[in-house]
Design an enzyme around this catalytic site. Sequence first.
Site, PDB file in Angstrom:
ATOM      1  CG  HIS B  62     -43.117   7.602 -51.997  1.00 58.61           C
ATOM      2  ND1 HIS B  62     -43.867   6.663 -51.317  1.00 58.61           N
ATOM      3  CD2 HIS B  62     -42.617   8.415 -51.040  1.00 58.61           C
ATOM      4  CE1 HIS B  62     -43.822   6.900 -50.009  1.00 58.61           C
ATOM      5  NE2 HIS B  62     -43.073   7.974 -49.806  1.00 58.61           N
ATOM      6  CB  SER B  85     -42.650   2.152 -54.760  1.00 58.65           C
ATOM      7  OG  SER B  85     -43.219   3.429 -54.634  1.00 58.65           O
ATOM      8  CB  SER B  90     -46.350   5.730 -53.021  1.00 57.43           C
ATOM      9  OG  SER B  90     -45.214   4.903 -53.082  1.00 57.43           O
ATOM     10  CG  ASP B 139     -39.224   8.213 -48.513  1.00 61.77           C
ATOM     11  OD1 ASP B 139     -39.518   8.259 -47.302  1.00 61.77           O
ATOM     12  OD2 ASP B 139     -39.798   8.883 -49.380  1.00 61.77           O
ATOM     13  CD  GLU B 205     -36.862  12.294 -49.664  1.00 59.87           C
ATOM     14  OE1 GLU B 205     -35.690  12.145 -50.067  1.00 59.87           O
ATOM     15  OE2 GLU B 205     -37.620  13.180 -50.068  1.00 59.87           O
ATOM     16  CG  ASN B 230     -36.763  14.397 -42.380  1.00 62.60           C
ATOM     17  OD1 ASN B 230     -37.726  14.562 -43.123  1.00 62.60           O
ATOM     18  ND2 ASN B 230     -36.812  14.673 -41.073  1.00 62.60           N
ATOM     19  CE  LYS B 235     -38.035  15.098 -46.983  1.00 64.60           C
ATOM     20  NZ  LYS B 235     -39.115  14.655 -46.108  1.00 64.60           N
ATOM     21  CG  ASP B 239     -40.948  16.657 -48.969  1.00 64.44           C
ATOM     22  OD1 ASP B 239     -42.160  16.435 -48.946  1.00 64.44           O
ATOM     23  OD2 ASP B 239     -40.104  15.809 -49.305  1.00 64.44           O
ATOM     24  CG  ASN B 240     -41.126  16.903 -43.866  1.00 67.95           C
ATOM     25  OD1 ASN B 240     -40.722  16.596 -44.985  1.00 67.95           O
ATOM     26  ND2 ASN B 240     -40.608  16.409 -42.758  1.00 67.95           N
ATOM     27  CB  CYS B 244     -48.265  17.872 -45.789  1.00 65.83           C
ATOM     28  SG  CYS B 244     -47.212  16.413 -45.680  1.00 65.83           S
ATOM     29  CG  HIS B 350     -42.695   6.670 -44.177  1.00 67.95           C
ATOM     30  ND1 HIS B 350     -42.367   7.160 -45.415  1.00 67.95           N
ATOM     31  CD2 HIS B 350     -42.322   5.376 -44.166  1.00 67.95           C
ATOM     32  CE1 HIS B 350     -41.787   6.199 -46.113  1.00 67.95           C
ATOM     33  NE2 HIS B 350     -41.739   5.106 -45.376  1.00 67.95           N
ATOM     34  CG  HIS B 404     -45.313  16.211 -50.942  1.00 58.87           C
ATOM     35  ND1 HIS B 404     -44.387  16.249 -49.953  1.00 58.87           N
ATOM     36  CD2 HIS B 404     -46.489  15.934 -50.336  1.00 58.87           C
ATOM     37  CE1 HIS B 404     -44.968  15.996 -48.798  1.00 58.87           C
ATOM     38  NE2 HIS B 404     -46.238  15.785 -49.000  1.00 58.87           N
ATOM     39  CB  SER B 412     -37.155  16.587 -51.048  1.00 57.77           C
ATOM     40  OG  SER B 412     -38.110  17.302 -50.303  1.00 57.77           O
ATOM     41  CD  GLN B 416     -32.418  11.304 -50.779  1.00 53.73           C
ATOM     42  OE1 GLN B 416     -31.242  10.958 -50.685  1.00 53.73           O
ATOM     43  NE2 GLN B 416     -33.395  10.676 -50.128  1.00 53.73           N
TER      44      GLN B 416
END
Lengths: 485, 485, 485, 485
Positions: B62, B85, B90, B139, B205, B230, B235, B239-240, B244, B350, B404, B412, B416
């Site tokens: 993204h 992306s 996104s 990702d 990711e 991930n 992460k 992130d998740n 969210c 996703h 996010h 995250s 990476q």
Amino acid sequence: MALLVEKTTSGREYKVKDMSQADFGRLEIELAEVEMPGLMSCRTEFGPSQPFKGAKITGSLHMTIQTAVLIETLTALGAEVRWCSCNIFSTQDHAASAIARDSAAVFAWKGETLQEYWWCTERALDWGPGGGPDLIVDDGGDATLLIHEGVKAEEEFKKSGTLPDPASTDNAEFQIVLTIIRDGLKTDPTKYTKMKERLVGVSEETTTGVKRLYQMQANGTLLFPAINVNDSVTKSKFDNLYGCRHSLPDGLMRATDVMIAGKVAVVCGYGDVGKGCAAAMKQAGARVIVTEIDPICALQALMEGLQVLTLEDVVSDADIFVTTTGNKDIIMVSHMKKMKNNAIVCNIGHFDNEIDMLGLETYPGVKRITIKPQTDRWVFPETNKGIIVLAEGRLMNLGCATGHPSFVMSCSFTNQVIAQLELWKEKSTGKYEKKVYVLPKHLDEKVAALHLGKLGAKLTKLSKDQADYISVPVEGPYKPPHYRY
Amino acid sequence: MALLVEKTTSGREYKVKDMSQADFGRLEIELAEVEMPGLMSCRTEFGPSQPFKGAKITGSLHMTIQTAVLIETLTALGAEVRWCSCNIFSTQDHAASAIARDSAAVFAWKGETLQEYWWCTERALDWGPGGGPDLIVDDGGDATLLIHEGVKAEEEFKKSGTLPDPASTDNAEFQIVLTIIRDGLKTDPTKYTKMKERLVGVSEETTTGVKRLYQMQANGTLLFPAINVNDSVTKSKFDNLYGCRHSLPDGLMRATDVMIAGKVAVVCGYGDVGKGCAAAMKQAGARVIVTEIDPICALQALMEGLQVLTLEDVVSDADIFVTTTGNKDIIMVSHMKKMKNNAIVCNIGHFDNEIDMLGLETYPGVKRITIKPQTDRWVFPETNKGIIVLAEGRLMNLGCATGHPSFVMSCSFTNQVIAQLELWKEKSTGKYEKKVYVLPKHLDEKVAALHLGKLGAKLTKLSKDQADYISVPVEGPYKPPHYRY
Amino acid sequence: MALLVEKTTSGREYKVKDMSQADFGRLEIELAEVEMPGLMSCRTEFGPSQPFKGAKITGSLHMTIQTAVLIETLTALGAEVRWCSCNIFSTQDHAASAIARDSAAVFAWKGETLQEYWWCTERALDWGPGGGPDLIVDDGGDATLLIHEGVKAEEEFKKSGTLPDPASTDNAEFQIVLTIIRDGLKTDPTKYTKMKERLVGVSEETTTGVKRLYQMQANGTLLFPAINVNDSVTKSKFDNLYGCRHSLPDGLMRATDVMIAGKVAVVCGYGDVGKGCAAAMKQAGARVIVTEIDPICALQALMEGLQVLTLEDVVSDADIFVTTTGNKDIIMVSHMKKMKNNAIVCNIGHFDNEIDMLGLETYPGVKRITIKPQTDRWVFPETNKGIIVLAEGRLMNLGCATGHPSFVMSCSFTNQVIAQLELWKEKSTGKYEKKVYVLPKHLDEKVAALHLGKLGAKLTKLSKDQADYISVPVEGPYKPPHYRY
Amino acid sequence: MALLVEKTTSGREYKVKDMSQADFGRLEIELAEVEMPGLMSCRTEFGPSQPFKGAKITGSLHMTIQTAVLIETLTALGAEVRWCSCNIFSTQDHAASAIARDSAAVFAWKGETLQEYWWCTERALDWGPGGGPDLIVDDGGDATLLIHEGVKAEEEFKKSGTLPDPASTDNAEFQIVLTIIRDGLKTDPTKYTKMKERLVGVSEETTTGVKRLYQMQANGTLLFPAINVNDSVTKSKFDNLYGCRHSLPDGLMRATDVMIAGKVAVVCGYGDVGKGCAAAMKQAGARVIVTEIDPICALQALMEGLQVLTLEDVVSDADIFVTTTGNKDIIMVSHMKKMKNNAIVCNIGHFDNEIDMLGLETYPGVKRITIKPQTDRWVFPETNKGIIVLAEGRLMNLGCATGHPSFVMSCSFTNQVIAQLELWKEKSTGKYEKKVYVLPKHLDEKVAALHLGKLGAKLTKLSKDQADYISVPVEGPYKPPHYRY
């Protein structure tokens, strides 16, 4: 020590506080059964085939109402059981007496001395001339410890004739352990050796006990197979988390009646137990400060709006301190001296070495005022300010309240039953070596599934097509082993 | 398709929406840098040694402001970068143009067609005659997929002269992929083969992309090493979950301005993403109902006071539906027909196959009213009632809002960067085979540690004695691999 | 100033940003209608009898989508309407154009200058030779203020021939007001006097406007009856509280995309608005600190686990600052200088004097960087650190997002409609004197009742016996006037 | 009935359960003092001037540890005090004995019969030949009721010679009241008349008692001035709300150990008490359903994500039922029959007529199994399913736990002290007529202010300029009377 084992009319041994509480215990056991669907469906599923027929099981696990339902599930599946508590304050006397009267040999009462505690442990392990136990249900690992220390001593004795020397350690409790072993050696120098040879395995309940097992596995000293029940998801992410979220405020309220709203609560450690404790305090309206050594857990606390500081930063400002670390030397007497008048200090971790009770007890001029059992005010001479220590630094939720509620313990104990069944079923197959195992995920999912109906939940079913798409069987397990929930 | 690659004055290729937004993008990048301490300290720690010197990195992720900071961290460490992306909606166009102007080759704009999308992916992978990429930041796995499908087709072509046949699949998107590969084969029949031979590895990711990698590993078809970013704790559990929790209400509010309080929200799936979504809806005053296939996750939902039912039970009563499952065919047009007027339907997983968009689009007589981009009302002819579908069933937080926030993406993306550094450092050592790896825990803890200072946190330090007691190094890692946080 | 009034084909006047957005506005109005059951049932209940037949209503209230539904409810009941916004940033241009095209005379656009703002207010009050308005819907009291100031000037002019002197005040905005009145006096020296003579009354929406009305009542200067809609329970305890709980994070996210979790948020003031803001920040994972002058509100904050400190205590540590006080001079430039880099400063109170924008703008060497409209970074020369100020210190939820969501505004606006109906019905009865009134409780309860069905709620009905027992009518009202909810 | 009044060595009367608990009571009183800053600062501020010198105060209010601190505050200010509890289960025996031994005449024990209860009330009002009381501290209004009924009977007797006839009522408790009055009339036919003539006034604590007072005021039958302490903000918005939020889960846990997480809890009534209860259940992880008659309160519940339904809708599905209405006949035996096995039914409203205990007790074939005091399982013969009723339908937080915690009771009781001081100070001025009054807001704010320091809060101070701007004095009060907090 003149502790005498008593016997029921049927000849079963026991030592409890007050047998007249058995009826009360039975009533509460019956209430708990309704809240423990996992255990009750084990009785329904496995009861008819009596899989534990012939199995002698020793348990060392808080002798509460919930444990009573566990014990009677084991006996309903055919086992013979002997039991002791794994904490001097955690026994519920009515539960102990109901079980002693009706179902199993129990050696436990609320408020044991440490000497009495280890006497009880020894009794629970002592199956007499017929030998035993075959299986151990352990919580914190004290039954396992006693056998390992016993075997070690017997080997040394066999080799060199040397008896263990209690004076060789500073640790008061370990002195008692060594004394017991030493005294036992004189009458039967192969008692623990015979025990370990017969033993099929142990299933261990809690973080601290599991840590010990992994250490023994790493050192190559583990004497029999072990199933780590603590790390079932349906144990550590439920009992440790939701159980403590329930029982921390319960213990605080029963012990002190303190208003939690508006107070500053320090939670030392933000593992599963700490997460439950911090959530409970936040929800009750406290401002929560977390102390952590692990940056990941610390960052989790921050994401929930909790402040992360060191104990030194906040020791003079907070009202309630809870240790949940599983480590030692967390709140020292030097911290306690700096606290506000009537700050509450308590521990909800398994062992009592998180709070420096020895430092407190031996502090020059300190004065102990017992408000009621398990609630003491300790006054420092310099400031005349006092702090309130719960359950003498031991598990406050069991010392000051009744521990975790039945429903969440049903999850934990269903894991225990399944682990015991697994060990017993495989006793001759060699499937389990002298290592530490966790239950396979499909059993973990089964434990959860057994608890959904009671709460009115309905699961969605995967279609074959969907299951294939995410590469899982339709009937589970649904997640890879490393999944964190 | 007449898409033309453009070039900056320095000769770097790009294709973005509107280069005049570059200044605006730069301003927001600068704000984001302050919120991304993990990435910024990578620049400080590694910048001077230029570890990526000579590395050509392709990213399919993204193209947002946060990704811009990631890209410029990679370039600050010496890499040359091409980017696309991984979702047609996104891209943030100001971010894309700032990066295209200042730092890397970018092929991305908000609102690509699927054809444009795969054209962009191809461009990002195309390093010209010099060859490349050396590394992929992926990702969802589309860049990885294209190479794997390309290699497969080239092998088949080499073997049998057969070209891939887009008509061999029903899947409209996969037809495009096959067309691209087929057309490429005509000019260079070893393009993807050369690519995979050069490739050092990929770092992936997201849950869905990781699932694909493990499947390829299981099938033995994985062509190069992969690091599963991930499943770093910092992460998936950040992130998740927290990402969210932030971006679901953000997307709902920007797209519909709906009042969440008082509404009934159905969250399909209670994994990390679902947990974040459910928490967000509950906190905003909605009543939340969860659908789940996994009994453990279902029981977690119940413990938080959420109801667990099936979609069929609640489809007519709820106001907001969010899919978070990573599976397909979750909300079908047959469900949508039964919903209340103006029920909101959206996906935060996703891929866009959780909501049956095809079924909706082809429903006889259905009417689509575009309120604004990424917010459509679909009216069923029988009832004249409409439902509101966000981002055409694609990731609503990126389609309708800005994804996010920077801080959690810093966690995250620091993973990476670390994964890319690790792959590059070990490129010649053979440490990484054609398998899927996760980062070691000490690096995971490092990522967390880099984010504490910004939030004013102070860690407690273990004493040696305490560290020994729990059998960990003083400096960590502090937990066993199976620990669930 | 060369602002020109435009006219629709039907001859209705307007001045909006872009008439081509009318279709978009209409679509969003239709969505909003579904979320505004109170207003829609007013149309059903009262529409047929056209109670506002002949009434000319001027509104000065944020020209949003929700207000559009209010306006069209007034016109559906027979009224003729002219409208302006009550804040220079709060107009939603698509809403304004849809109403201008379809329903009422509108003078409003997002981003007016202060001069344009008062020009619009004047236009909304100007009903031409036929005279008017009969009724005012006010929010903040600017329409009411203009009339009161106008009448005062006209009286002085009549008495002494003196014209108001804009130079007599330091306040830049009040200079504009005086200029408008002065210029008007030259053409029509009894314009406002005629207006107040015709005026049946005003219904006022917000805390700040109500405060002004009570002051005028206390001083004996109030020129017409006023209904305080703000203090309906279904207004102040809903719109102010739940509306801000929704729109504060919405504004923050749209303006800055900042991650709220983990941050320290300071909420200045813990009234209804502050309570909503603090709840929103806490739920999103921030640590919230409240500043208060009122010990009762402060104690409420403490009971919710919030810290109560002074701004000085926390100014250097916090990340987000929100003013909600309804007072002035809350965050001064001297505070802003001490803040962290990129601290966010915003106001959600009605007027823009809570944040010292003048001090900031005139700070020597300060640099303003506009990230995007309504999001500015101000950099102090000494430190080179910047702060991010939203909506130039004005209502950030309307300046940076779309204000409160439809459902809660339906509660507020249903009170407005009922108040307007009441004033108009009683216009000749003398029931309302030149005082400030609140709506009777049974109407307040009715507003609530109109909003229950949409959320699936079912009320319990009192039996006659139960009603007698608690001394209330079976059909309500159910509470004494002093009840606090 | 052979209840005998006992006397301390100093000659003070009392009747308590067990004088040996006095030391324990004293220890807990000392702990409570630290948590009750409002009362303690009353001692500091007013103690030296002994404002209650000569005042005889009768209290009818739960005889708990917190009330003990209230009583000793009254005596520290010079009053002479006699006390009874206002609920048969609410006395804490250690508190009663400590006060009886050290400070005041107490007639109260946990588990009184209704006959004993009214005997205690009579004793607390009986100041012997010297006459009294001068003031009453009432909670629920039973002391006030007895005097009003007594006076009514005496007037009737004087007029017609008729004695009250207990058989004239079906209400078992009211029969006891009439019997007491009838028997008293025979020995002293002007006892209550003399009492009311001397009485300066009453301060009343709770919603239910206040309702009675307003009814008497409306009927013109109120015999002396009354201060409504319940409607001080620092009482009803604190004690009722935050007190119940604390004590509902406390009572549930002590009585049943039930896990609240995952359960469905029905809260009947969403006033201040219901809001506290619902918040507590939600926070503990229950799913909460509210029943309400008032649409405004219902809409508030919805905005917090709670479902609003009727009892009939949910009676078969819920696990926990709590009545908080202040009304009667809320949960009838016909509801209880339909409940799930072991559903928990309890009341936290003042009177015990919310739950149909009479219907339950007289249900044909019903079986009562007492688990422990105040926890009964009632089994219906048709289904063999049982429900668990707490505290026999009386206030469960006082019957099963220890009531509200000290800190919040300090707010309530400081209002009581201030009200008593006010009544006594104005006893000869005629300021207070035979009406119901609330305390002025500045005293309400003072109560709050006294509780801030303990929680570490710092208030912001208004500048003169700011105070003028919002038209309040710098030192408060800060809000208009109708402000709802």
